[in-house]
Design a protein around this motif. Structure first.
Motif, short mmCIF file in Angstrom:
data_model
loop_
_atom_site.label_atom_id
_atom_site.label_comp_id
_atom_site.label_asym_id
_atom_site.label_seq_id
_atom_site.Cartn_x
_atom_site.Cartn_y
_atom_site.Cartn_z
N THR A 167 0.50 -1.26 0.48
CA THR A 167 0.43 -0.28 -0.17
C THR A 167 0.51 1.12 -0.10
OG1 THR A 167 -0.09 0.54 2.48
CG2 THR A 167 -1.51 -0.65 1.10
N ASN A 169 -0.11 4.15 1.89
CA ASN A 169 0.94 4.18 3.48
C ASN A 169 1.96 2.89 3.93
OD1 ASN A 169 -0.99 6.19 3.61
ND2 ASN A 169 -2.81 5.00 4.08
N SER A 172 5.49 4.53 2.29
CA SER A 172 5.32 5.88 3.23
C SER A 172 5.95 6.01 4.56
CB SER A 172 4.10 7.28 3.29
OG SER A 172 3.55 6.97 1.96
N GLY A 233 -1.87 -3.03 4.79
CA GLY A 233 -1.15 -2.65 4.98
C GLY A 233 0.56 -3.56 6.30
#
Length: 304
Positions: A167, A169, A172, A233
């Motif tokens: 993902t 996220n 990141s 995630g």
């Protein structure tokens, strides 16, 4: 051997109801029971257990069933070769396929197949577990594994490209890998086992996806669950492109190390027992799946 009695046995085994099987062949219950009894006497075994409440296959009946189907298929093929009988696709086709793939790509097109071939009844067993085609009396199966068994034949449906995903996220928070060596610093999700998977690029570079060599908090044996965990995630996983193309298109998942893919030549195969005559019902269903899915796979069209 009385092929009409064999046909009655096969129908009764499918329906677990001798009277209903007989009615489909235009026989009254007493005649149906007598026909089956005569067949059992000829074979010297009890094919069906009967009670006042239910009918069930005996062990011998289960072993004999695939051979009975084969004899009937041979009869149909022989008559067709002589220009007799009907070459129309009819009867019940027993088909098994991975559940996730079937839900995404096969179930939505079944109504179209039924419109084209209304005389074919589809008996589908959809599961990620792989069933023995011969023991299970299946006419056809979809497999995403190498065709190794010499008792089986197959036709290629489509390539099964495998890629790495995570993902936005997750990337990141943990950083996006720039090379396969960077994977050692990430949480990887393993499917079934932690063996290393070879990676390759179009230019011939090779690398490895090895969950066992790094932190691997999840080991799973179900492809859909692995994808859902990745979407939540949990880490980086390897997935079939057909499984994640919607999530890639929507942005829920991102293609990690996009120049790399699994090095194995993964293929989706339509397979059937080598000894079986390729009956009209099997041939038309294979042709239909190849036309609707294999010629231009939907998961590749959506990314163009």
């Amino acid at each position: 051997m009385d092929t009409q009695a064999l046909r009655l046995f096969v129908l009764a085994a499918d329906k677990l109801n001798i009277s209903a099987a007989g009615r489909e062949l235009g026989l009254v219950p007493a005649v149906s029971s007598a026909r089956l009894a005569k067949l059992e006497h000829q074979l010297g075994v009890e094919l069906l257990h009967r009670s006042t409440r239910k009918v069930s296959l005996s062990l011998e009946g289960a072993e004999f069933l695939p051979y009975a189907r084969e004899i009937l298929a041979q009869e149909t093929a022989a008559l067709a070769a002589l220009g007799q009988g009907s070459a129309q696709a009819t009867g019940t086709l027993r088909f098994t396929a991975p559940s996730t793939f079937a839900q995404l790509y096969i179930a939505p097109i079944l109504a179209k197949f039924q419109e084209q071939h209304p005389s074919v009844t589809l008996d589908l067993r959809l599961s990620d577990a792989q069933f023995d085609l011969i023991e299970g009396s299946y006419d056809l199966a979809l497999r995403n594994a190498p065709l190794i068994d010499t008792s089986l034949k197959g036709r290629k449906l489509a390539d099964d490209k495998r890629i790495l995903c995570a993902t936005p996220n997750y990337l990141s928070a943990h950083g996006e890998p720039e090379t396969p060596d960077d994977l050692v610093h990430h949480r990887l999700i393993a499917f079934r086992h932690t063996r290393a998977r070879a990676l390759k690029t179009a230019r011939g570079a090779v690398a490895s996806f090895d969950p066992g060599a790094t932190k691997c908090p999840l080991i799973m044996d179900d492809g859909l669950s692995q994808k859902l965990a990745t979407v939540a995630g949990a880490g980086i996983s390897m997935n079939s492109l057909w499984s994640v193309q919607e999530e890639l298109a929507s942005g829920k998942l991102r293609h990690v190390l996009p120049e790399y893919e699994a090095a194995e030549d993964n293929v989706l195969w339509l397979i059937y027992p080598k000894s079986n005559v390729l009956s009209p019902k099997v041939r038309v269903f294979m042709d239909f799946l190849i036309t609707e899915i294999g010629v231009k796979p939907p998961w590749e069209r959506s990314l163009v």
